[in-house]
Every structure is written in structure tokens, then in C-alpha cells.
Design a protein around this motif. Structure first.
Motif, PDB file in Angstrom:
ATOM      1  N   UNK A 197       0.826  -1.199   0.000  1.00  0.00           N
ATOM      2  CA  UNK A 197       0.000   0.000   0.000  1.00  0.00           C
ATOM      3  C   UNK A 197       0.868   1.258   0.000  1.00  0.00           C
ATOM      4  N   UNK A 198       1.956   1.207   0.774  1.00  0.00           N
ATOM      5  CA  UNK A 198       2.872   2.339   0.827  1.00  0.00           C
ATOM      6  C   UNK A 198       3.515   2.614  -0.520  1.00  0.00           C
ATOM      7  N   UNK A 199       3.892   1.540  -1.233  1.00  0.00           N
ATOM      8  CA  UNK A 199       4.500   1.721  -2.553  1.00  0.00           C
ATOM      9  C   UNK A 199       3.476   2.279  -3.543  1.00  0.00           C
ATOM     10  N   UNK A 200       2.258   1.774  -3.489  1.00  0.00           N
ATOM     11  CA  UNK A 200       1.214   2.293  -4.375  1.00  0.00           C
ATOM     12  C   UNK A 200       0.952   3.765  -4.098  1.00  0.00           C
ATOM     13  N   UNK A 241       1.330   6.969  -6.524  1.00  0.00           N
ATOM     14  CA  UNK A 241       0.211   7.893  -6.739  1.00  0.00           C
ATOM     15  C   UNK A 241       0.658   9.344  -6.598  1.00  0.00           C
ATOM     16  N   UNK A 242       1.773   9.550  -5.903  1.00  0.00           N
ATOM     17  CA  UNK A 242       2.336  10.890  -5.731  1.00  0.00           C
ATOM     18  C   UNK A 242       3.301  11.244  -6.869  1.00  0.00           C
ATOM     19  N   UNK A 243       3.259  10.428  -7.928  1.00  0.00           N
ATOM     20  CA  UNK A 243       4.056  10.654  -9.137  1.00  0.00           C
ATOM     21  C   UNK A 243       5.553  10.581  -8.854  1.00  0.00           C
ATOM     22  N   UNK A 244       5.922   9.620  -8.006  1.00  0.00           N
ATOM     23  CA  UNK A 244       7.325   9.369  -7.694  1.00  0.00           C
ATOM     24  C   UNK A 244       7.669   7.924  -8.014  1.00  0.00           C
ATOM     25  N   UNK A 296       1.299  -9.357  -1.768  1.00  0.00           N
ATOM     26  CA  UNK A 296       1.865  -8.043  -2.026  1.00  0.00           C
ATOM     27  C   UNK A 296       1.427  -7.481  -3.365  1.00  0.00           C
ATOM     28  N   UNK A 297       1.389  -8.335  -4.370  1.00  0.00           N
ATOM     29  CA  UNK A 297       0.989  -7.917  -5.710  1.00  0.00           C
ATOM     30  C   UNK A 297      -0.484  -7.521  -5.750  1.00  0.00           C
ATOM     31  N   UNK A 298      -1.342  -8.336  -5.165  1.00  0.00           N
ATOM     32  CA  UNK A 298      -2.775  -8.054  -5.198  1.00  0.00           C
ATOM     33  C   UNK A 298      -3.113  -6.813  -4.375  1.00  0.00           C
ATOM     34  N   UNK A 299      -2.406  -6.619  -3.266  1.00  0.00           N
ATOM     35  CA  UNK A 299      -2.648  -5.426  -2.443  1.00  0.00           C
ATOM     36  C   UNK A 299      -2.202  -4.173  -3.193  1.00  0.00           C
ATOM     37  N   UNK A 300      -1.090  -4.260  -3.897  1.00  0.00           N
ATOM     38  CA  UNK A 300      -0.628  -3.117  -4.695  1.00  0.00           C
ATOM     39  C   UNK A 300      -1.677  -2.759  -5.752  1.00  0.00           C
ATOM     40  N   UNK A 317      -3.541   0.727  -5.994  1.00  0.00           N
ATOM     41  CA  UNK A 317      -3.157   1.560  -7.133  1.00  0.00           C
ATOM     42  C   UNK A 317      -4.274   1.666  -8.157  1.00  0.00           C
ATOM     43  N   UNK A 318      -5.076   0.600  -8.277  1.00  0.00           N
ATOM     44  CA  UNK A 318      -6.138   0.567  -9.270  1.00  0.00           C
ATOM     45  C   UNK A 318      -5.700  -0.170 -10.518  1.00  0.00           C
ATOM     46  N   UNK A 319      -6.629  -0.840 -11.161  1.00  0.00           N
ATOM     47  CA  UNK A 319      -6.303  -1.651 -12.336  1.00  0.00           C
ATOM     48  C   UNK A 319      -5.824  -0.819 -13.515  1.00  0.00           C
ATOM     49  N   UNK A 320      -6.086   0.481 -13.508  1.00  0.00           N
ATOM     50  CA  UNK A 320      -5.655   1.343 -14.603  1.00  0.00           C
ATOM     51  C   UNK A 320      -4.453   2.201 -14.226  1.00  0.00           C
ATOM     52  N   UNK A 321      -3.737   1.808 -13.186  1.00  0.00           N
ATOM     53  CA  UNK A 321      -2.570   2.569 -12.748  1.00  0.00           C
ATOM     54  C   UNK A 321      -1.525   2.653 -13.860  1.00  0.00           C
ATOM     55  N   UNK A 322      -0.838   3.790 -13.926  1.00  0.00           N
ATOM     56  CA  UNK A 322       0.127   4.059 -15.001  1.00  0.00           C
ATOM     57  C   UNK A 322       1.201   2.989 -15.173  1.00  0.00           C
ATOM     58  N   UNK A 323       1.742   2.377 -14.105  1.00  0.00           N
ATOM     59  CA  UNK A 323       2.828   1.405 -14.294  1.00  0.00           C
ATOM     60  C   UNK A 323       2.403   0.092 -14.940  1.00  0.00           C
ATOM     61  N   UNK A 324       1.115  -0.218 -14.936  1.00  0.00           N
ATOM     62  CA  UNK A 324       0.698  -1.551 -15.347  1.00  0.00           C
ATOM     63  C   UNK A 324       0.892  -1.813 -16.834  1.00  0.00           C
ATOM     64  N   UNK A 325       0.701  -0.800 -17.655  1.00  0.00           N
ATOM     65  CA  UNK A 325       0.861  -1.045 -19.099  1.00  0.00           C
ATOM     66  C   UNK A 325       2.321  -1.263 -19.487  1.00  0.00           C
ATOM     67  N   UNK A 326       3.272  -0.420 -19.054  1.00  0.00           N
ATOM     68  CA  UNK A 326       4.670  -0.737 -19.369  1.00  0.00           C
ATOM     69  C   UNK A 326       5.123  -2.041 -18.735  1.00  0.00           C
ATOM     70  N   UNK A 327       4.551  -2.372 -17.583  1.00  0.00           N
ATOM     71  CA  UNK A 327       4.875  -3.645 -16.948  1.00  0.00           C
ATOM     72  C   UNK A 327       4.413  -4.804 -17.825  1.00  0.00           C
TER      73      UNK A 327
END
Length: 224
Positions: A76-79, A83-86, A148-152, A156-166
Motif C-alpha cells: 500500500x505504501x508503494x502504491x 500515486x504521488x508521481x514518484x 503483495x501484488x494483489x494489495x498493490x 493503485x487501481x487496475x488502470x494505474x500508469x505502471x501496469x501497461x509498461x509492466x
């Protein structure tokens, strides 16, 4: 996403790390307070207990509830950091802390992927390193990697920015994954850890790039 981001070291490395820390602080990330800075050193306040040590103690004590809680708080902390664009650069369990007030903190900012790749790629790299660290440190608990993955994802949300490049990078290295599966009996610890991490991620993320999920049309291969 696979570019090296190692600190240059020396005085330049100190300025590099300080700049990264201050940028994250300005974005509201819980980082150590910068007490003093000189050309040859920096002084930081304590930022809490190292997560890696806390998790290993909980696992050794058989405290499943605490172990899961710590993994969830880290994810959750990483997500929230993302979300703070870091991007952290090396969000391994040893670089995440649990602060006195119960919040999640981060330390060790020697790597700065934002300086050599788009922010979404840097965040996707963070996710890979975070999950790899869970699997590497707690080898006999693949359920914690999945937790850890499912909590992230949940935070973060299924449409989070990192998911597509991942998803893109997972798709591109899929042939390497299949090749390594053939030789898994002879692979070292880190390679097995990478395979386990990849398998868990690809099942959920692969479809974002229009790819079949692992286990579908892949002889149902599973890492043991």
C-alpha cells in the motif's frame, strides 16, 4: 525499464541521493529528515524499523497475521508513493520501514530511475523489484508474493500508469521465461525467484498487452 540506475558514488553520488530524497519529501513521501549535509557526507534522522527484519521476525515466530499485515502495508505504501508521481528506484524490503506512528516509510535513494526513463516505466520497475524482494527474502511463502501484488493492484487501481509498461516488458521477455523453465532444475536462487515473480505477475498483467495468460496454451507449466 532495464537500464542501470546505479549512483555515481563519491560527492556526486551524495548530491544525487540528496536530490532524490528531497524531491520525494516534497511530494509527501515519508522519507528520513535531512539533518545536515556537507560535501563528503549527509546526516539523516531515523525513519523507523526495517521492514525486512520485522517480517522475518514475524515469520520465525509463526505470526501469519502480522506477516501479512506488514506485506500489505508495504504494498500500500508503494502504491501511495506511485500515486504521488514518484518512483523509489530500489523498493526492496530492506529499504522500506515501519515508522513509530505505524506509517510506511522509505530509505536508501541511491538509485533514481526517473532520470533515465519515463515515470511510468520507473514505477513498473519499482513493482518488479518490490515483488522480487518478497520472493527472494521469504522463499517458502509464494502466497506473500501474491498478497503483495494483489494489495498493490487494489490500492493503485487496475488502470494505474505502471501496469501497461509492466505488461509490455513481461510480454517481451516471455520467450526467455519459457527457455528458463526448461532449465529450472539447474537454476540458482535468484533465477528461480525471478521466474516465480514473473509467473505471478504475468497471470494478471499479461492480458493488458493482449497476451495469453501463463497456463493457457503453455503446457500448464508451474514453477515448483
Amino acid at each position: 525499464m532495464l537500464r542501470p540506475t546505479v549512483s555515481p558514488g563519491g560527492c556526486r553520488g551524495l548530491r544525487f541521493e540528496t536530490s532524490h530524497l528531497l524531491r520525494m519529501r516534497d511530494h509527501g513521501v515519508h522519507v528520513p529528515e535531512l539533518v545536515m549535509i556537507d560535501d563528503d557526507w549527509i546526516v539523516l534522522r531515523d525513519n523507523g524499523h526495517i521492514l525486512k527484519d520485522q517480517i522475518k521476525a514475524a515469520v520465525a515466530a509463526g505470526d501469519t497475521a502480522k506477516t501479512c499485515d506488514l506485506i500489505e502495508r508495504a504494498a500500500t505504501g508503494l502504491a501511495d508513493l506511485h500515486a504521488r508521481e514518484c518512483a523509489h528506484g530500489a523498493p526492496l524490503l530492506r529499504n522500506i520501514t515501519i515508522c513509530k506512528d505505524g506509517s510506511t516509510g522509505f530509505i536508501d535513494f541511491e538509485e533514481d530511475p526517473e532520470g533515465c526513463m519515463p515515470i511510468a516505466d520507473a514505477q513498473a520497475r519499482d513493482v518488479l523489484l518490490f515483488l522480487f524482494s518478497i520472493q527472494r527474502e521469504i522463499k517458502k511463502r509464494p502466497d506473500l508474493l501474491q498478497l503483495g501484488w494483489h494489495k498493490y493492484q487494489l490500492h493503485a487501481g487496475r488502470n494505474a500508469a505502471p501496469l501497461r509498461p509492466l505488461a509490455t516488458v513481461l510480454h517481451r521477455i516471455f520467450p526467455v521465461y519459457l527457455l528458463l523453465l526448461l532449465f529450472r532444475r539447474w537454476l540458482g536462487t535468484d533465477a528461480i525467484t525471478a521466474l516465480q515473480t514473473y509467473q505471478t505477475l504475468y497471470r494478471d498483467v499479461g492480458s493488458l498487452a493482449g497476451n495469453p495468460r501463463i497456463g493457457e496454451n503453455s503446457n500448464n507449466s508451474t514453477i515448483q
